[in-house]
Scaffold this active site. Structure first.
Site, short mmCIF file in Angstrom:
data_model
loop_
_atom_site.label_atom_id
_atom_site.label_comp_id
_atom_site.label_asym_id
_atom_site.label_seq_id
_atom_site.Cartn_x
_atom_site.Cartn_y
_atom_site.Cartn_z
N LYS A 60 0.79 -1.24 0.00
CA LYS A 60 0.00 0.00 0.00
C LYS A 60 0.83 1.29 0.00
CE LYS A 60 -3.08 -1.37 -0.86
NZ LYS A 60 -3.16 -2.27 -2.05
N THR A 75 2.09 -0.65 -7.02
CA THR A 75 1.51 -0.76 -8.36
C THR A 75 2.06 0.34 -9.26
OG1 THR A 75 -0.50 -1.41 -7.17
CG2 THR A 75 -0.71 -1.05 -9.54
N HIS A 97 8.00 -7.73 -0.78
CA HIS A 97 7.61 -6.93 0.39
C HIS A 97 8.52 -7.23 1.58
CE1 HIS A 97 4.08 -5.37 -1.50
NE2 HIS A 97 3.35 -6.46 -1.44
N TYR A 104 6.56 8.13 -1.95
CA TYR A 104 5.32 8.27 -2.73
C TYR A 104 4.99 9.75 -2.96
CZ TYR A 104 0.30 7.60 -3.81
OH TYR A 104 -0.95 7.61 -4.40
P1 A3P Z 1 -4.90 4.73 -1.80
O1 A3P Z 1 -5.56 3.54 -1.17
O2 A3P Z 1 -4.48 5.75 -0.80
O3 A3P Z 1 -5.70 5.31 -2.91
P2 A3P Z 1 0.04 -0.61 -3.56
O4 A3P Z 1 0.21 -0.46 -5.03
O5 A3P Z 1 1.36 -0.69 -2.83
O6 A3P Z 1 -0.91 -1.68 -3.22
O7 A3P Z 1 -0.57 0.77 -3.05
C1 A3P Z 1 -1.87 1.13 -3.41
C2 A3P Z 1 -2.00 2.62 -3.23
O8 A3P Z 1 -1.37 3.29 -4.33
C3 A3P Z 1 -3.46 3.03 -3.28
O9 A3P Z 1 -3.54 4.21 -2.48
C4 A3P Z 1 -3.65 3.34 -4.75
O10 A3P Z 1 -4.75 4.14 -5.04
C5 A3P Z 1 -2.34 4.03 -5.05
N1 A3P Z 1 -2.00 4.01 -6.48
C6 A3P Z 1 -2.12 2.97 -7.34
N2 A3P Z 1 -1.72 3.33 -8.56
C7 A3P Z 1 -1.32 4.62 -8.48
C8 A3P Z 1 -0.81 5.56 -9.44
N3 A3P Z 1 -0.64 5.24 -10.71
N4 A3P Z 1 -0.53 6.79 -9.01
C9 A3P Z 1 -0.70 7.14 -7.71
N5 A3P Z 1 -1.18 6.30 -6.76
C10 A3P Z 1 -1.49 5.06 -7.15
#
Ligand code: A3P
Length: 323
Positions: free
Chosen positions: A69, A73, A132, A222
């Site tokens: 999180k 991604t 992770h 981030y």
């Molecule tokens: P939120 O839940 O705050 O929206 P991970 O990829 O580590 O699982 O993290 C997911 C978080 O990254 C989520 O945050 C998601 O919305 C955000 N996220 C995914 N793709 C993104 C992108 N292209 N740009 C910015 N944030 C992104």
């Protein structure tokens, strides 16, 4: 339900490994286990143990390291697009348009939970992988080889909120379990009992390594990518030894990658709206929620926010790391 989410169907090897470990209610699996100081769901632990045994790092590997999180991604999309930009020189050719970033850069703990000798795809002769695991639990060959590690961290309050939403969705969709009340999630998180937590140890492990060995570990945030995506993309390119050429700059290649990998662009693709993950059948849309900085304000009380800030202040004191 996925095999590794049902305790009675765990392979013997995993049952033997976890039998004496402390456990508590999990976020994305019914239980999580404390293995060498980190809280980890059983399917990932199984994958991590097999990865320890079988994975052999190569000097050309690029491994993305994150806590869940923190923007995994997004980082996967950026690094994939960056390192394959010559192969897919036109945006319309990018596999990112039809495959979720997690399908392009596999999480080693997931892959090894299914097989002993996975055949990782080569992109331009390079294996793009992710984990992770904390730095302290990385496999010896990862640490000793010349492979590159890119770490991405995120503000702890936003990470908690993102994890809580993800866990609840995953619990409902995959486990058939109820949501975790937010105050309970907060308490688990601040005790360090989050997925791959404690978050502070995870971040500090990679932070220290990035200071001691900057050509091996690149440390990203981030929020900094949100603020200046192209600047951070160029940092990644320089770190990986593939900076943008003058010709690419004239063609606006870096800007194109940033646009392609933006939240708006990826979250609106059909594959990310309706597709499902290959290992745990959760919707790809779960990885795209809001993608904002500061959403914690909609969930945390002032007292909760202060407590998490205090933890970071205490744990990071004197390290130079700020979230
Ligand atoms: P939120 O839940 O705050 O929206 P991970 O990829 O580590 O699982 O993290 C997911 C978080 O990254 C989520 O945050 C998601 O919305 C955000 N996220 C995914 N793709 C993104 C992108 N292209 N740009 C910015 N944030 C992104």
């Amino acid at each position: 339900m996925h095999q590794f989410l049902q305790e009675n169907s765990y392979p013997k090897e995993l049952r033997e490994s976890i039998i004496s470990l402390p456990r508590e209610e999990g976020w994305i699996a019914p239980y999580m286990y404390n293995y060498k100081g980190i809280w980890i769901p059983p399917h990932h632990l199984y994958g991590a143990l097999r990865c320890q045994q079988h994975f052999q790092a190569q000097d050309s590997d690029i491994i993305l390291c994150t806590l869940p999180k923190c923007g995994t991604t997004w980082l996967k999309a950026l690094v994939f697009a960056l390192t394959t930009r010559k192969q897919y020189s036109h945006e319309t050719q990018s596999p990112l348009l039809t495959t979720n970033p997690h399908g392009l850069i596999p999480l080693m703990e997931n892959i090894y939970s299914r097989e002993n000798s996975p055949n990782f795809p080569l992109n331009n002769g390079v294996r793009l992988l992710s984990t992770h695991l904390p730095h302290a639990l990385l496999q010896k060959s990862v640490v000793e080889s010349k492979c590159k590690l890119i770490y991405l961290c995120r503000n702890q309050k936003d990470t908690l909120v993102s994890l809580w939403h993800y866990a609840n969705k995953s619990r409902g969709e995959v486990l058939g379990l109820g949501a975790i009340p937010f105050p309970e999630a907060f308490n688990k998180y601040r005790r360090g009992a989050s997925v791959y937590g404690p978050f502070w140890d995870h971040m500090l492990g990679y932070w220290k390594e990035s200071l001691e060995n900057p050509s091996k570990v690149l440390f990203l945030k981030y929020e900094e990518i949100k603020e200046e995506p192209e600047v951070q993309l160029r940092r990644i390119a320089a770190f990986l030894g593939c900076p943008f050429s003058e010709e690419e700059d004239e063609g606006g290649v870096a800007g194109g990658i940033v646009r392609l990998c933006s939240f708006e662009s990826l979250s609106n693709l059909e594959v990310n709206k309706t597709g499902k993950g290959p290992v745990i059948p959760i919707g790809n849309n779960t990885y795209f929620r809001k993608g904002e900085v500061g959403d914690w304000r909609n969930h945390l009380t002032d007292e909760m926010a202060t407590r998490l800030d205090q933890i970071v202040e205490e744990k990071f004191k004197g390290t130079g790391l700020k979230l």
